[in-house]
Design an enzyme around this catalytic site. Sequence first.
Site, PDB file in Angstrom:
ATOM      1  N   ARG A 365       0.826  -1.216   0.000  1.00  0.00           N
ATOM      2  CA  ARG A 365       0.000   0.000   0.000  1.00  0.00           C
ATOM      3  C   ARG A 365       0.860   1.266   0.000  1.00  0.00           C
ATOM      4  NH1 ARG A 365      -5.580  -0.302   1.821  1.00  0.00           N
ATOM      5  NH2 ARG A 365      -6.252  -2.402   1.334  1.00  0.00           N
ATOM      6  N   ARG A 369      -3.158   6.688   1.232  1.00  0.00           N
ATOM      7  CA  ARG A 369      -3.610   7.929   1.878  1.00  0.00           C
ATOM      8  C   ARG A 369      -2.585   8.606   2.782  1.00  0.00           C
ATOM      9  NH1 ARG A 369      -8.928   5.100   3.825  1.00  0.00           N
ATOM     10  NH2 ARG A 369      -7.315   3.509   3.835  1.00  0.00           N
ATOM     11  N   ARG A 378      -6.803  12.357  -4.665  1.00  0.00           N
ATOM     12  CA  ARG A 378      -7.995  11.673  -4.155  1.00  0.00           C
ATOM     13  C   ARG A 378      -9.125  12.655  -3.828  1.00  0.00           C
ATOM     14  NH1 ARG A 378     -11.867   9.500  -2.718  1.00  0.00           N
ATOM     15  NH2 ARG A 378     -12.165   7.711  -1.331  1.00  0.00           N
ATOM     16  N   ASP A 414      -6.899  -2.193  -7.107  1.00  0.00           N
ATOM     17  CA  ASP A 414      -7.438  -2.791  -5.894  1.00  0.00           C
ATOM     18  C   ASP A 414      -7.780  -4.244  -6.159  1.00  0.00           C
ATOM     19  OD1 ASP A 414      -8.438  -1.696  -3.076  1.00  0.00           O
ATOM     20  OD2 ASP A 414      -9.719  -3.354  -3.708  1.00  0.00           O
ATOM     21  N   TYR A 490     -15.170 -11.349   0.346  1.00  0.00           N
ATOM     22  CA  TYR A 490     -15.869 -10.076   0.117  1.00  0.00           C
ATOM     23  C   TYR A 490     -17.196 -10.298  -0.587  1.00  0.00           C
ATOM     24  CZ  TYR A 490     -12.018  -7.181   1.720  1.00  0.00           C
ATOM     25  OH  TYR A 490     -11.087  -6.572   2.508  1.00  0.00           O
TER      26      TYR A 490
HETATM   27  O1  CP3 Z   1       0.032  -1.331  -2.476  1.00  0.00           O
HETATM   28  C1  CP3 Z   1      -0.310  -0.391  -3.211  1.00  0.00           C
HETATM   29  O2  CP3 Z   1       0.114   0.772  -3.067  1.00  0.00           O
HETATM   30  C2  CP3 Z   1      -1.190  -0.668  -4.416  1.00  0.00           C
HETATM   31  C3  CP3 Z   1      -2.576  -0.379  -4.259  1.00  0.00           C
HETATM   32  C4  CP3 Z   1      -3.471  -1.285  -3.438  1.00  0.00           C
HETATM   33  C5  CP3 Z   1      -4.692  -0.824  -2.922  1.00  0.00           C
HETATM   34  N1  CP3 Z   1      -5.373  -1.892  -2.414  1.00  0.00           N
HETATM   35  C6  CP3 Z   1      -5.181   0.562  -2.996  1.00  0.00           C
HETATM   36  C7  CP3 Z   1      -6.239   1.007  -2.097  1.00  0.00           C
HETATM   37  C8  CP3 Z   1      -3.389  -2.643  -3.146  1.00  0.00           C
HETATM   38  C9  CP3 Z   1      -2.267  -3.628  -3.407  1.00  0.00           C
HETATM   39  C10 CP3 Z   1      -4.607  -3.011  -2.502  1.00  0.00           C
HETATM   40  C11 CP3 Z   1      -4.904  -4.375  -2.102  1.00  0.00           C
HETATM   41  C12 CP3 Z   1      -6.094  -4.617  -1.290  1.00  0.00           C
HETATM   42  N2  CP3 Z   1      -7.308  -4.024  -1.379  1.00  0.00           N
HETATM   43  C13 CP3 Z   1      -6.193  -5.639  -0.339  1.00  0.00           C
HETATM   44  C14 CP3 Z   1      -5.118  -6.629  -0.021  1.00  0.00           C
HETATM   45  C15 CP3 Z   1      -4.046  -6.014   0.804  1.00  0.00           C
HETATM   46  C16 CP3 Z   1      -4.343  -6.008   2.247  1.00  0.00           C
HETATM   47  O3  CP3 Z   1      -4.378  -4.903   2.795  1.00  0.00           O
HETATM   48  O4  CP3 Z   1      -4.501  -7.085   2.788  1.00  0.00           O
HETATM   49  C17 CP3 Z   1      -7.484  -5.594   0.197  1.00  0.00           C
HETATM   50  C18 CP3 Z   1      -8.046  -6.503   1.263  1.00  0.00           C
HETATM   51  C19 CP3 Z   1      -8.186  -4.582  -0.481  1.00  0.00           C
HETATM   52  C20 CP3 Z   1      -9.607  -4.205  -0.327  1.00  0.00           C
HETATM   53  C21 CP3 Z   1      -9.758  -2.816   0.100  1.00  0.00           C
HETATM   54  N3  CP3 Z   1      -9.505  -1.728  -0.699  1.00  0.00           N
HETATM   55  C22 CP3 Z   1     -10.199  -2.345   1.346  1.00  0.00           C
HETATM   56  C23 CP3 Z   1     -10.579  -3.236   2.515  1.00  0.00           C
HETATM   57  C24 CP3 Z   1     -10.217  -0.963   1.276  1.00  0.00           C
HETATM   58  C25 CP3 Z   1     -10.739  -0.007   2.299  1.00  0.00           C
HETATM   59  C26 CP3 Z   1      -9.876   0.047   3.496  1.00  0.00           C
HETATM   60  C27 CP3 Z   1      -8.719   0.975   3.298  1.00  0.00           C
HETATM   61  O5  CP3 Z   1      -7.587   0.578   3.533  1.00  0.00           O
HETATM   62  O6  CP3 Z   1      -8.994   2.107   2.878  1.00  0.00           O
HETATM   63  C28 CP3 Z   1      -9.738  -0.583   0.013  1.00  0.00           C
HETATM   64  C29 CP3 Z   1      -9.558   0.779  -0.506  1.00  0.00           C
HETATM   65  C30 CP3 Z   1      -8.187   1.131  -0.990  1.00  0.00           C
HETATM   66  N4  CP3 Z   1      -7.412   0.342  -1.788  1.00  0.00           N
HETATM   67  C31 CP3 Z   1      -7.508   2.355  -0.773  1.00  0.00           C
HETATM   68  C32 CP3 Z   1      -6.298   2.272  -1.455  1.00  0.00           C
HETATM   69  C33 CP3 Z   1      -5.252   3.331  -1.585  1.00  0.00           C
HETATM   70  C34 CP3 Z   1      -8.035   3.525  -0.008  1.00  0.00           C
HETATM   71  C35 CP3 Z   1      -8.980   4.252  -0.875  1.00  0.00           C
HETATM   72  C36 CP3 Z   1      -9.189   5.672  -0.475  1.00  0.00           C
HETATM   73  O7  CP3 Z   1      -8.363   6.496  -0.848  1.00  0.00           O
HETATM   74  O8  CP3 Z   1     -10.203   5.916   0.158  1.00  0.00           O
END
Ligand code: CP3
Length: 682
Positions: A365, A369, A378, A414, A490
Site C-alpha cells: 500500500r 492515503r 484523491r 485494488d 468479500y
Molecule cells: O500497495 C499499493 O500501493 C497498491 C494499491 C493497493 C490498494 N489496495 C489501494 C487502495 C493494493 C495492493 C490493494 C490491495 C487490497 N485491497 C487488499 C489486499 C491487501 C491487504 O491490505 O490485505 C485488500 C483486502 C483490499 C480491499 C480494500 N480496498 C479495502 C478493505 C479498502 C478499504 C480500506 C482501506 O484501507 O482504505 C480498500 C480501498 C483502498 N485500496 C484504498 C487504497 C489506496 C483507499 C482508498 C481511499 O483512498 O479511500
Amino acid sequence: MNDESCQLKAQVWTGCRTHGKIDDALAMNPETQSNSSDITPGFGGLRVVAFESRMAAEVATMIERRGGIAMVAPAMREVPLEDNHAALDFAEHLLAGEFDAVIFMTGVGTRALFAAMETRHQRAALVAALAAITTVARGPKPIRVMRDLGVEPSIVVPEPNTWREVLGALAAKIALKGKRVAVQEYGVSNHELTAGLEARGARVTIVPVYRWTLPADRAPLRAALNAIAGCAADVAIFTSSNQVTNVIQLAEAEGIGDSVKHGFARMAVGSIGPVCSEQIRAYGLSVDFEPEHSKLGHLIKEAAAQATLILIAKRANADRIEAVASPTLRRVPSSIPTRSPLADHPMMKACRREPTPYTPIWLMRQAGRYMPEYRRIREQHDFLEMCKRPELSAEVTITAVERLKVDAAIIFADILLPLIPMEVGLHFEKGDGPIIDRPIRTEADLDRIPDMDVAALGFVGNAIKLVHRALGGKTPLIGFAGAPFTLASYLIEGGSSRQYQATKTFMYTQPETWHRLMELLARFTADYLKMQIAAGADIVQIFDSWVGSLGPDDYRRFVLPHTASVIAAIPAEVPVMHFGTVTGNLLELMREAGGDVIGLDWRVNLADAWARLNYSVAVQGNLDPIALFADVAEIRNRARAILDQAGGRPGHIFNLGHGILPETPVDHAIALIDAVHEMSAR
Ligand code: CP3
C-alpha cells in the site's frame, strides 16, 4: 476417445505451443514493445481467418491493412428460395388443413419460411390457414415477424423462451394427444422439444428452412479448417451465425470437429454481434470480442486491437488446463519471450534467491492515503475512478516510487476490481471500506454472475503500460490480484468482516457451490494476472489477506487447489509472491499452493518461519506497520532485528507485515527504506 484422436490432439497441443506465431507478433506489435510510445494496436503478423462470403475481398484488404495475414474462407452460399422443399411441402399440408398447431422458433426462420412459401402461394391464403389453427411464437423475434406478416400468434411463450416453456405453454392450451404439430426450425434442431411433444402423444413434423448452405467450392474452407485444427491460425472472425453452423458442421463431416474446437480454444475468436455470438457459444466455443457496432470494419479494428492480449491469456490458460489436469501442478514455461531488462535487479534476484548487493524493500500500500500527493488527487476523484483512469493510477504509482526510493513499484489498483464485471454492486463508502450491494449467498446468486472478460479491466493493463514505460526498465513493476478465498470472502460477506461467518457457513453448507465459485474466481484471476504480465508487470503478488481465518484442514480442502491453479497458470519466468496475514498456522500449506516468495506478517518470527519452509522459497516481510509510528531510532532497531533474522541469506525482500496505515508519517517510511538499504549493504 480413440487412440488416433488422442494422438491428433497431442500433436495439436504441441504444435500450438511450439509453433505459435504469438512470439513473432509480440515482437512486431508496437503495443507490446516497452520502448514504444505508440500504443496504436495492430495484428502484427497474426494469421487471421474470416468466413465472410459477399465481402470476402474487402475483408482481406482490411485485415492486411492492419498488419494481419488474411485467410478468407467463405463459409456460405445463398440457397434459392424455391429450393426449400421442406418449406413448400409444409405449405401444401398447411393449406390442406393437416396441421393442428405450428411452432415458430425463430424470427429469421419464420421470415425465410414465408419467403419460400410465397414463391408458390398467396400470403393471404397462408395467413388464413394459420389463423384457423394454434400458432405459437417462441419469443419476441418470431412475434414481431409473425405480426409483420399478418399472423397473430395464439400463444406467446413466456421467458426465458426455452423448449420447456414452449412445451408447457402449448400443452396448457391444447391437449396434445393425436395432434399434428409442425415445428419451424432454422439451422439448429431441438431434439428435446420434439421428444417432449411426442411423449405427450403429438405427431411432429420438422420444417427446416435454409437460406444458406455450404459453398459449392469448399477447398478454401477446408484449408482454413485444417489450419485451425493444426494451430496454424491465430484469430477467427465470424460475421454471421450461419457461418458458425457451417464451419462446425463441415469440420465434423471431415472428421476434425474436435481438433477444430481445440484450435478455436487457442485462437482469439470474434463475432459481429450477439446473435452470432450465441451461435458460437451454442457449440461450446467462447467469444473473445464483439465490436461496439455490428459492422465489419469495427469488428476487424477490434480484432486488431485485442488479439495479442487475448492470445496470450487464452494460450497460457489452455496450457494451465493441461498442467492442472496433470498429477502434480507445475508452472508452465510461457510462449511469451523473456523481455525484462530487469532480470539482474536486486528485487528480481531476491525472488530467485540469488545473492544481492543489499536487501530490496518496498511497502504494501505504498501508494496510499498517508501520502499528501495521493490525498491531493484523491480529493478530486472517487477511489474507483482513480483506478479506472490509467493516467491517475500511473501517476500515484510512480510518485510513491520516486518519493520513497523503493526497489519495486506496485500498480495502483485494488484487489476488488474483478467484482466490477461480476456486476455485484461494488462501491467504496468513506470510512466503511468496500460494500457489495448484492452478495453471493446461494447457487442462484452465483448463476447471476455474467460471463466475464478480463478486457473489462483493460484500464489496469493500460495503467501498467504507462508505468512500465515511465520506469524505463529501471525498477520492477508488481502486478497483483486477490486470491480466490479473499475475493470470495468479500463477495459472500458483502464487505469487510471480522469472523467470516457467512463465508465459512457457505463453505460448510454448500461445498459444491463453494468450489464452483472458487473455480470461477481462480480462472478469472489467472487471466487477469496474465493480462497484467502481457502489459508489462515483472512480478505478480497474490493477496490472500484474510485466509488466516481458516484452519489447516479447511485451507487444504477449500482453498489450496484453487490458489494453486492460479499460481500454476503464471508463466514460470514471472515471480509470484503469495501473501496472507495471520497465516502462522498455514505457511507450509501456502508454500504447497505455490509462489516463489511467501509473504509473512509480523506475528511470526522471520527466522523461524523461513526455517519451517526449509528455505525452499524466498520470504517477504515483516515489520509491524505500527512500528512506523515509533521514533526513527526505534524503527532502525526493529529493521535491524528483522535483517538479523534473515541472516543475510539470499531471498529476503524487506516489507511491512501488512499494508501501511493512512496515519503513517511519510518521513518515517522513508527512514525505514534508507535504513534497510544502508544496514543490509554487503
Ligand atoms: O500497495 C499499493 O500501493 C497498491 C494499491 C493497493 C490498494 N489496495 C489501494 C487502495 C493494493 C495492493 C490493494 C490491495 C487490497 N485491497 C487488499 C489486499 C491487501 C491487504 O491490505 O490485505 C485488500 C483486502 C483490499 C480491499 C480494500 N480496498 C479495502 C478493505 C479498502 C478499504 C480500506 C482501506 O484501507 O482504505 C480498500 C480501498 C483502498 N485500496 C484504498 C487504497 C489506496 C483507499 C482508498 C481511499 O483512498 O479511500
